[in-house]
Every structure is written in structure tokens, then in C-alpha cells.
Design an enzyme around this catalytic site. Structure first.
Site, PDB file in Angstrom:
ATOM      1  N   HIS A  27      -8.306   1.832  10.930  1.00  0.00           N
ATOM      2  CA  HIS A  27      -9.698   1.560  11.292  1.00  0.00           C
ATOM      3  C   HIS A  27      -9.839   0.189  11.937  1.00  0.00           C
ATOM      4  CE1 HIS A  27      -8.984   0.653   7.011  1.00  0.00           C
ATOM      5  NE2 HIS A  27      -9.667  -0.442   7.253  1.00  0.00           N
ATOM      6  N   TYR A  49       0.815  -1.217   0.000  1.00  0.00           N
ATOM      7  CA  TYR A  49       0.000   0.000   0.000  1.00  0.00           C
ATOM      8  C   TYR A  49       0.844   1.261   0.000  1.00  0.00           C
ATOM      9  CZ  TYR A  49      -3.717  -2.900   2.007  1.00  0.00           C
ATOM     10  OH  TYR A  49      -4.635  -3.856   2.225  1.00  0.00           O
ATOM     11  N   LEU A  84      -4.067  -1.657  10.230  1.00  0.00           N
ATOM     12  CA  LEU A  84      -4.842  -0.599   9.585  1.00  0.00           C
ATOM     13  C   LEU A  84      -5.460   0.263  10.678  1.00  0.00           C
ATOM     14  CD1 LEU A  84      -6.803  -2.782   7.026  1.00  0.00           C
ATOM     15  CD2 LEU A  84      -4.977  -1.178   6.477  1.00  0.00           C
ATOM     16  N   ASP A 113      -1.725  -1.710  15.479  1.00  0.00           N
ATOM     17  CA  ASP A 113      -0.474  -2.174  14.886  1.00  0.00           C
ATOM     18  C   ASP A 113       0.402  -2.904  15.896  1.00  0.00           C
ATOM     19  OD1 ASP A 113      -1.389  -0.896  12.681  1.00  0.00           O
ATOM     20  OD2 ASP A 113       0.267   0.522  12.483  1.00  0.00           O
ATOM     21  N   HIS A 159     -29.440   5.519  -9.525  1.00  0.00           N
ATOM     22  CA  HIS A 159     -28.885   5.508 -10.872  1.00  0.00           C
ATOM     23  C   HIS A 159     -28.726   6.925 -11.369  1.00  0.00           C
ATOM     24  CE1 HIS A 159     -28.082   4.250 -14.976  1.00  0.00           C
ATOM     25  NE2 HIS A 159     -28.936   5.180 -15.375  1.00  0.00           N
TER      26      HIS A 159
END
Lengths: 583, 485
Positions: free
Chosen positions: A417, A269, A415, A408, A544
Site C-alpha cells: 500500500h 513480518y 509495503l 519496493d 458501542h
């Protein structure tokens, strides 16, 4: 664990309305699994002393009445019968996104909460990670568009040469970080979280000391402690980081210079995002990847497509299957010199000369000085060992009571979140509701142009699991080329991929590469978190024309043999951890 | 880069690919069953076992397709039905599979490139023995010159003789010779080299630490710098910002006359493209010409004397020009920015040499300082290298300060040269012919006369400068003893 019988009824009473509270990522079991909870709490009642009852009882009562959290301990003390008096209900070491999420939820749950931070509030994500990098990526996205004559022409737009002011870009990133940091700080202060400044160290069970260098330490106690100290960039041996020409993401985000040619070590990433930024700002990039494939963490098909779009047409080349065994910063009139070694044969392979090198080889847990030895916890490669409920495990393999580690620092899923979700899960647990986070429902995103996002398993992972457990796996795909909104934006490049079980319609993984993929993934991650099946979600309506119709089409193209639940009473997905024993 | 691929009509082929119906994207795309109908040259008898892989028509509206990726690489064995290449149509990306077993001998259209429907994008050989043949075919397909050969530098043109433009760039931190250095090229430079079939080893890097930059490749390939280069050029704040280069040279004539029926179109080789670019560029320089008759009897006599020692006429003329230039430095100067004179400290005479399919201008460095014999020897080496296409870039690139072009050996009596960009003057030398001359006293005699015609940049070299230079040159040629000193 501190739950008590009486808290059960209260928490139920308070939980019901709160389950409507749209908080991050509760597991599907949360609101619906009261019978399960009941059983657990019943067990716990036998395991825990009666005396804690009054405390938590009175605390709960006060909280549920209006959430004046500050009064909890006072009222508890006032009741006069706690087994031991704590300064706080919960202390969180580390005020990153994980700690912040936990703190907010703790206050919500009525806990008297303190957070200890030795550096700046916000941690890696806000100060040296996701947040400033998004600012740079916002710039790179616009630069990319403005530079793409072809793209502009297709819109009928005429733009003369786009340029940028490096300091302006750097300031944007820095300002964003400051703003988010103050938002974070204010939100905690406003809710009454005590922010204690200094480096936190665990000195014993339920006891933490903190203080700045040169000042006397303060010792505080808490019923429960969450370690949320995060991580720092990992720099392999042999690489000399000087912060100028050989840098980590910490330095790169300051954007102090834009090299003509930068080598990025690691194509995950971080590396990918920076390649997006640097190439948009005019640099050329060389990737150095130890594995045989670029973007090793991604679903192979998505990785292949991403390489086609994000790497091949850009000013990027790469070396795979090699380690950067030695990197010397530019000095004495020489460029940055990178020695490459074959990952398999360990033979020297090549030498690169570039203007700068960015080390994006991952992140190492920041757990030194935490005082884990005081409670007999031994880290594994620096990570704090935890069980599936983030409870810390000591050297003997036993759970350390009242101690949790999120984010972490435990390495489960690095991550921001995820850390926050883990923190919320822990708070749920310490307030009497068993909760286990389903990591497979946590989405991840890479903010390149276009973006990459994913949730759940990759196709190889799913197939391996299917092989083992004997079920069938199907894959459905849709292209952004068929999406009206994407075509209107002239951004038809992209693919969404669904991996699912045709026998029951369970979503195993969703991977998206395309415009706004990072925002699109949540429909899939929510479906996984809530246990929504293909046969049901395909009846959900999408506006849409929107990009989310890519997912609509994806779900519709999947084939489940199950009837949609409006045709039958659907009971699945709520008891996912009912059989988890509590050893 | 939709290069028009010239189908080789001598090799018959049959369509070898069908588009597999790609299940993953839009499942409902239909294909016309006869995809290559439009190719009139198709002969159905397969004489050769070498087949071309065509750009398939993946939809009714598709006119050209982009190669997204080659699933197989050159040398891979293919079996019928296997995916070979991913093609992007106007609708979706499709896997394209082969109808035949064989070996993918050559990829003609690389990843990211575009080809019209029906064009050969790859060559399929049936057996390994045919790979070489297939490769040769691929080379002829790819339209450009063979990748190994071309001296990639801009080499000049047709009638006139031009040296490459490159105004000897001030080498940044000079590539100090520390033994044999490996070539360092930036990622984009490598990509461009591949795209334009430039042999990267033959390019001299002008970037930091002597590395090869995209601009070097573009110069070598003779194309205008791409505008998409954001680089520091647009970085407002960093100091070395060069103003964004206008790419006026690239402006193509807007209306092209329709081609005459039956004409064939042969794309330029890299060298020819470079020539073309230089020629167009030269139009921005205001030039004028001054001619001068030079009596060569003395020179011819000298030549007869020194010829056995290996001295060539070219060396004599180069030496004479160099000596004249030493006295007229302005003719050896150049105007780089339209605002100033750049006086060159060395006198480097570029001499045009015709080579197969183009011409090249090897440079005699310091021609005024070397003696005639050394100069001749040097020249011989350069010519041999040029013919063998082994000239090192510094031997033909950048270094020339004045160009000499001689068409006398063809009997041309006078001609007009185009001034190569980056130089101040070019001398066109015609044949030396016996001419009847009347002297001041009215006596007729026959002398060998040679017409030289110098084209110069009038921004820096004025008529009187050029006349004076020619006078000096003429004196040297008419009294050539000084040449042997």
C-alpha cells in the site's frame, strides 16, 4: 515537470470535487493547500516552456469533461503543437499493487496510461505475498481457534478434533490469488489501461522497450515513466534454496508440504506470519534472528508482548544474535542442516537439523535489466535512488526528469500500500499538483493471531526525535482486556499504545497488538495523515460495543495541553511542506 | 499446571512483594493491603535471610495468577521497588515489585505457569552465600523430584514389577551411530521437557533422524499425549496419518472423596507418575495367572557352586526363564494392537529392581544367548548403574520382552504381578522353602520348593501355553546343568 499555467486553473477546478473522492492516502496538504500549490505552479511556469500549454490544456479539458482518457493523445495530436509526440502520457513498468494504484489514479486524472508486465499482473503482493498469505492465515486463525479447547470451552462450544486437508488449504490460497489477479487485470482493462506484456527496459529518456524473449522488442515513449518493478525474496550467501526443503516465501505460499519442524530465518513480518501458519498446521518452528531481539522492527513493548503471546506459548523456539551462514537442503537421507554463526564474534555457534528452512530475511529490489545505465542511474544495493517525491536521482545526484520509482524498488517503505500511495503521489505530481507522501502516516500490519499493526514512530524513535528537537513525548496505553467486544470474543489479550506530544496533541505513533489490530490502525493512520490532534479526535464517537473503542479509550486517556479546536479556530497541519524549496 | 506448592513451614518468611500499581493498563485496580493473610503459617519473625516471593492477590476476585514473564532472571540483583515479575490476574497484567533488596536465587513457577495466590513463585536470597540454600529450598518447593536425578522413563509400581511400556518403536531413519551425536530435540519437545522437568539428555529420540519429539518427552514424563497436537495425525491427506489417539487414560475419576482432615498430599514424582500411568493402562489388558511349584534343590546346589564365580540367583533365574522362553516363543510375544501376535526375535529379560523412591527394570538383553557368567556380570553392572541412576534409556526402556520379579528374598512365598503394557507375560518368583513332599510311591521327603506365578496376556497366551512354558521352566530349574552350558 510539465505543469503549465493554464493547467493550474483547470486542475483546481477539477481538484475540488475530487478531493472528496475518498482515495487512498492524500497528504493533508492536498485539498487544503491551494495557496501552496499556486506558488509552486508559479515557479514552474517560469521553468517550463509555454508550448506545452496547449497540450496539457486541451487534455485537461477533455478529461474533466467526462474522463474519456483514450482520446487524450488523439486530441493532443489533433491540436498539432506538442513538442514531441508520445505514445503515452504515463508508462508504468511493473503491474504490482504499486503500478496498479498508479495506473488507476492516472486514468482518473486523464492520462493515457500503459503498464508493462513481464510476469503476471499483481506482482508479489497478489501472487506471492500479502494476498495468498492472508488466505493461509485465515485458515491458521480458524485452526487455532478450533484447536484451542480452552477457548472453545469458554464459549460453551464442543468441537471434535480439527483437521485440515493440505491441498485444500493450498487451493484456497491459490484461488484467492487468481481471483484478485483477475480483478486487478479487469479493473485496468475496463479503465482503458494498456497492459503491455514483456520485460520493460529503459532505453533512454522517456523511452522504454519491452518484449518477450524470442520476439522483437517494441519501443514505446511516454512523457513520464514510473518504475515499479518491486522486489524478490532476499537470500543471503551460503544458503542453498532448492524450493523443496529450503524455501522462500514464494514456495511456502504454495504450501506444497507441511514439515514437522521448520526453521524460519528472520523474525520480521514474513517470518512471523509464516510461524503463525505453520504452527497452526501442526509444525514446530525454530526462529533464527541475526539481531539480539526477536521482531526487531516492532515497538519494543509491542514486540515483548507479541513474543509472550505469539512465540512463547507456541511450539516455537529461537536463536537470536546468530546468522544462518550455511543452509544445506535435505538430501541423501540427511535433514536440512543449518550452520549458525555468532553475529558478533563470527564464531560458529551451533548446527541445527530440521525438516525445512524458510528464508524470510527480507526482500531485495528487482531492478536488474531495467536499463538504468542508459540514463546514468546507479542503484544502491539494488535500490533505485529517489528523492522524497519518488523522482529518480542519477549518478551525479541530479534528478532524472520524467522518471519516477515507487514501491519496493526504491526501498523507502517496502509495503504494497506504500507503493500504491507513492504511485498516486507521483501521478498527482505529473498532473500538476505537488504532492509529497507522508510516510509516517502509512500503517503497517502483521496478520498473526492476534494481529499487530502500527503507524508512525516507535517509542524509541519518538524519544530520539524529541531529544533532538526538544519536545516532550508522552505515551498512553489501553488494554484489550477492558474492551467489551474483545472479551465477548474471549480475545482479551492485547495492547494499544499511543505515542504523542502533550504540548500540541500531535500523534507520533500508534501501535496495536490484539484482535483485528490491522483494521483498527486506520483511525490512527488517518488522524496522522490528516493532522488530527488528540484533543480533537477524543471527541469522535465510536459505536458501542466495538473493538475500535480500544482506540477511543486510548485517545481519551492521552493528555494534551491544547484546547480542542471547536473552542478555537484551528489552523494547524495544512502547510506541512510549504517551505519545501524546489531546487 | 497449578501444582500445589507445599510451603515449607520450617523456614519462616515474610511477604516480600507488593504489587506495584501498574500504570500502563487499568490504572484503577486496588489491592488489599494484607495479601497473605490467608496463609496461616506465616510467622513474622524473619529468621532466615531467604524470602519467598509470593503470588500476589492483584484483585479481590483473584484466586490464582499466571506468570506472564519474569522481568529478572535467576541470579539477578534486585533492589527494593524494582519490577521482578509480570503476573496476569483475571483483570490485567501487572508488574510486581520487590520490597527487599537481594538476589533472585530461584524461580519456582516458570513463565506461563499458574500458581494460587499466596504460593511461592520465587526465592529471594539476601546475599550470594545464601543462594545455594535458597536453591535447595526452591527444589523442595517445586514439588517434583530434583531435575537432575530422575530416570525419566516410566518405571513401574508398588507391589508388582513392571517394565516400561514403550513397544520398541521402529526407529524411523535410524539414528546411525556416527560418533557421538548431539541431542536434537524439537522446539515443543524442549518446552515440554522444561515443563515436566525431564532431563532431555536422557531421552531417546524416536523421531526422524533420531530427534527427540514431544511424544518422547511425554512418554518419558509418563503423561498422555496431548490432544492439541494437530500434527500430521489429523492431516487427512498425508499418508502416515495415525488415527488420533484417544486419551482415555487421562480420564480422571470424576468424584474424589474429600480428603481426611490432617492428611498431606504429596504429588507424584515423575517416576511415580509414570508408574501410575502404566498401572492404569494395564487395566485394558485381559490377564490371567498360572502358578507352578518348582523344586529348587538342584538349583540351590548349583548356585552354591557358581556363587564364588560371581553368579547371582537373579542371573540363574533369568537364564532359566530365557531358555524356557526360547522353546515357547508365544510367551515371549506381545499383543500391540489387539489384532495380532508380535513375536520378538530377541529374548530380553527385564528384571525389577527396587530403588530409592521407586523401581526400575533393567533389561538383560539376549538372556538366552549369553552364558551364565557374562549374564551375571552384565546384571551386576546394570544394578550398579540403576542404583546410581545412570542407566542409559536403552538399558531399561523399550527393550524388555519378558519381566522377572523376585520377592523371595523378603520371605514372600507367592505374589501376583501386574503385566506391564507391551509385554506378553511377567513371572513373579517367591521364596524357596523346605517343603514336605509326598512322591508317587507315597514316600515323604523334604524338598526346597519355590512358587512361581506367571501373569500373561490372554489375548495371545492361553492357559495351556503358559502351563507348558512353566513345565519347561520347572524342568530346567530342576535339572540346571544346562544353565551352565
Amino acid at each position: 515537470m510539465h505543469s503549465a499555467l493554464s493547467s493550474l486553473s483547470f486542475s483546481q477546478a477539477t481538484t475540488v470535487p475530487r478531493s472528496n473522492y475518498a482515495f487512498d492516502s492524500h497528504s493533508p496538504a492536498f485539498a487544503l493547500s491551494q495557496p501552496v500549490n499556486l506558488r509552486f505552479c508559479g515557479l514552474r511556469r517560469e521553468a517550463f516552456g509555454f508550448s506545452s500549454l496547449t497540450q496539457s490544456c486541451s487534455g485537461r479539458v477533455r478529461v474533466s469533461s467526462r474522463g474519456h482518457s483514450k482520446k487524450i493523445s488523439a486530441s493532443a495530436v489533433g491540436n498539432g503543437t506538442p513538442p514531441k509526440s508520445f505514445d503515452y502520457d504515463l508508462i508504468i513498468i511493473g503491474a504490482g499493487v504499486g503500478g496498479h494504484g498508479a495506473a488507476l489514479h492516472a486514468v482518473e486524472k486523464g492520462l493515457k496510461t500503459a503498464i508493462i508486465e513481464g510476469d503476471v499482473v499483481g506482482g508479489t503482493c497478489v501472487n506471492r505475498g500479502c494476498v495468498p498469505s492472508k488466505a493461509l492465515l485465515a485458515v491458521s486463525g480458524r485452526m487455532r481457534e478450533l484447536q484451542s479447547e480452552h477457548h472453545m470451552k469458554a464459549f460453551g462450544l464442543q468441537v471434535s478434533a480439527a483437521g485440515y486437508d493440505r491441498q485444500g488449504v493450498a487451493d484456497h490460497a491459490n484461488n484467492l490469488a487468481s481471483k484478485i489477479r483477475s480483478n486487478l487485470t479487469n479493473s485496468m482493462k475496463a479503465l482503458g489501461v494498456d497492459i503491455l506484456t514483456g520485460v520493460g527496459t529503459i532505453v533512454g529518456p522517456q523511452k522504454v522497450k519491452y518484449g518477450k524473449v524470442g520476439f522483437p522488442d517494441n519501443i514505446v515513449t511516454a512523457k513520464d515513466i514510473i518504475i515499479a518493478t518491486g522486489s524478490v525474496p532476499f537470500v543471503p550467501k551460503g544458503i542453498e534454496v532448492d524450493g523443496k526443503t529450503v524455501i522462500t516465501s514464494d514456495h511456502a505460499l504454495k504450501l506444497e508440504f507441511v514439515p514437522d519442524w521448520i526453521a524460519i530465518v528472520g523474525s520480521g513480518y514474513i517470518g512471523l506470519e509464516f510461524s503463525d501458519v505453520y504452527t497452526a498446521l501442526g509444525s514446530e518452528v525454530t526462529f533464527i534472528e541475526a539481531l539480539d531481539q526477536l521482531m526487531p522492527g516492532f515497538d519494543p513493548e509491542i514486540g515483548k508482548l507479541a513474543q509472550r503471546v505469539l512465540i512463547n506459548p507456541r511450539k516455537i523456539d529461537y536463536h537470536t544474535g546468530v546468522f544462518a551462514t550455511k543452509i544445506t537442503p535435505a538430501r541423501d537421507g540427511k535433514p536440512v542442516i543449518i550452520e549458525l554463526t555468532d553475529a558478533k564474534t563470527k564464531e560458529p555457534k551451533d548446527t541445527l537439523e530440521v525438516d525445512a528452512a524458510l528464508i524470510a530475511t527480507g526482500r531485495a529490489p528487482f531492478t536488474n535489466g531495467l536499463g538504468l545505465e542508459n540514463i546514468n542511474v546507479v542503484t544502491q544495493r539494488g535500490f533505485v535512488p529517489v528523492d522524497e517525491r519518488m523522482r529518480v536521482i542519477d549518478a551525479n545526484g541530479k534528478l532524472v526528469t520524467h522518471l519516477y520509482c515507487i514501491g519496493d524498488a526504491n526501498g523507502k517503505m517496502m509495503l504494497a500500500h506504500a507503493a500504491s500511495a507513492q504511485g498516486i503521489s507521483v501521478v498527482e505530481q505529473v498532473t500538476g499538483r505537488d504532492h509529497m507522501l507522508n510516510h509516517l502516516s502509512i500503517p503497517a500490519a502483521c496478520f498473526t493471531h492476534p494481529e499487530i499493526s502500527m503507524v508512525g514512530m516507535t517509542e524509541p524513535q519518538a524519544r530520539e526525535k524529541a531529544e533532538k528537537e526538544g519536545f516532550e513525548v508522552s505515551v498512553a496505553k489501553t488494554s484489550f482486556k477492558a474492551n467489551t467486544k474483545a472479551l465477548a470474543e474471549n480475545e482479551g489479550e492485547g495492547l494499544a499504545k499511543l505515542i504523542y506530544r502533550p504540548d500540541n496533541g500531535e500523534i507520533l505513533g500508534v501501535h496495536i497488538f490484539g484482535l483485528h489490530a490491522a483494521d483498527l490502525i486506520h483511525e490512527a493512520s488517518n488522524a496522522i495523515a490528516l493532522g488530527t490532534r488528540i484533543q480533537d479526535i477524543k471527541f469522535a464517537v465510536h459505536a458501542h460495543p466495538t473493538l475500535s473503542e480500544v482506540l477511543d479509550e486510548l485517545f481519551k486517556s492521552a493528555k494534551s495541553t491544547q484546547q480542542p479546536s471547536y473552542q478555537k479556530k484551528h489552523l494547524g497541519g495544512i502547510c506541512s511542506f510549504a517551505d519545501d524549496s524546489h531546487t | 499446571m497449578a501444582s500445589p506448592f507445599l510451603s515449607n513451614t520450617t523456614i519462616s518468611f515474610s511477604s516480600s512483594l507488593s504489587s506495584s500499581h501498574l500504570p500502563r493498563l487499568l490504572p484503577s485496580i486496588s489491592f488489599s493491603p494484607i495479601r497473605f493473610k490467608s496463609n496461616p503459617r506465616r510467622i513474622l519473625i524473619v529468621r532466615s535471610k531467604i524470602r519467598e516471593i509470593f503470588m500476589p492477590a492483584l484483585s479481590s476476585t483473584m484466586t490464582e495468577g499466571k506468570i506472564v514473564s519474569w522481568v529478572k532472571s535467576e541470579g539477578d540483583k534486585l533492589s527494593k521497588g524494582e519490577s521482578v515479575v509480570v503476573v496476569e490476574s483475571d483483570k490485567a497484567d501487572m508488574d510486581v515489585e520487590t520490597f527487599y533488596d537481594g538476589i533472585l536465587a530461584a524461580i519456582v513457577v516458570g513463565e506461563g505457569e499458574t500458581a494460587p495466590v499466596g504460593a511461592a513463585i520465587g526465592i529471594l536470597a539476601e546475599t550470594e552465600d545464601e543462594i545455594a540454600e535458597a536453591k535447595a529450598k526452591a527444589a523442595s518447593k517445586s514439588g517434583a523430584s530434583t531435575p537432575s536425578a530422575p530416570p525419566p522413563s516410566p518405571a513401574p509400581a508398588a507391589t508388582s514389577t513392571l517394565a516400561p511400556p514403550k513397544p520398541a518403536p521402529a526407529p524411523a531413519p535410524a539414528p546411525v551411530a556416527e560418533g557421538p551425536r548431539k541431542t536434537v530435540a524439537t522446539p515443543h519437545a524442549k518446552k515440554l521437557a522444561k515443563q515436566h522437568k525431564v532431563d532431555i539428555e536422557s531421552v531417546v529420540g524416536t523421531g526422524p533422524y533420531g530427534r527427540i519429539t514431544p511424544a518422547d518427552i511425554e512418554a518419558a514424563a509418563g503423561i498422555a499425549p496431548s490432544k492439541t497436537n494437530v500434527g500430521p495425525a489429523v492431516v487427512v491427506e498425508t499418508t502416515p496419518a495415525a488415527p488420533p489417539k484417544a486419551t482415555a487414560a487421562a480420564a480422571a475419576p470424576s468424584s474424589l472423596p474429600p480428603p481426611v482432615p490432617g492428611s498431606t498430599v504429596v504429588p507424584f514424582t515423575t517416576m511415580q507418575a509414570a508408574v501410575s500411568k502404566n498401572m492404569v493402562e494395564s487395566l485394558s489388558v485381559p490377564t490371567f495367572r498360572v502358578g507352578y511349584p518348582v523344586t529348587t534343590d538342584a538349583l540351590d546346589a548349583l548356585y552354591a557352586k557358581v556363587k564364588p564365580k560371581g553368579v547371582t540367583m537373579t542371573a540363574l533365574l533369568a537364564k532359566a526363564a530365557a531358555m524356557a522362553l526360547a522353546q515357547h516363543p508365544v510367551v515371549n510375544a506381545s499383543c500391540k494392537d489387539g489384532k495380532s501376535f508380535t513375536y520378538n526375535s530377541n529374548i530380553n529379560i527385564a528384571v525389577a529392581v527396587a530403588i530409592n523412591g521407586g523401581l526400575i527394570t533393567p533389561v538383560l538383553q539376549d538372556a538366552d544367548k549369553l552364558d551364565l557368567y557374562l549374564l551375571s556380570q552384565k546384571w551386576k553392572e546394570l544394578v550398579e548403574k540403576a542404583r546410581a541412576k545412570q542407566l542409559q534409556p536403552q538399558e531399561y526402556n523399550s527393550a524388555g520382552t519378558f519381566t522377572l520379579s523376585n520377592l523371595g528374598m523378603f520371605g514372600v512365598d507367592r505374589f501376583d504381578a501386574i503385566l506391564p503394557p507391551g509385554q506378553g507375560a511377567i513371572m513373579a518368583v517367591g521364596a524357596s522353602k523346605p517343603t514336605v513332599v509326598a512322591d508317587a510311591d507315597g514316600f515323604f521327603s523334604v524338598k526346597n520348593k519355590m512358587l512361581v506365578n506367571v501373569t500373561a496376556d490372554h489375548r495371545i497366551v492361553y492357559g495351556a501355553d503358559l502351563a507348558a512354558f512353566l513345565q519347561t521352566f520347572s524342568k530346567i530349574v530342576e535339572n540346571p546343568e544346562s544353565l551352565t552350558l
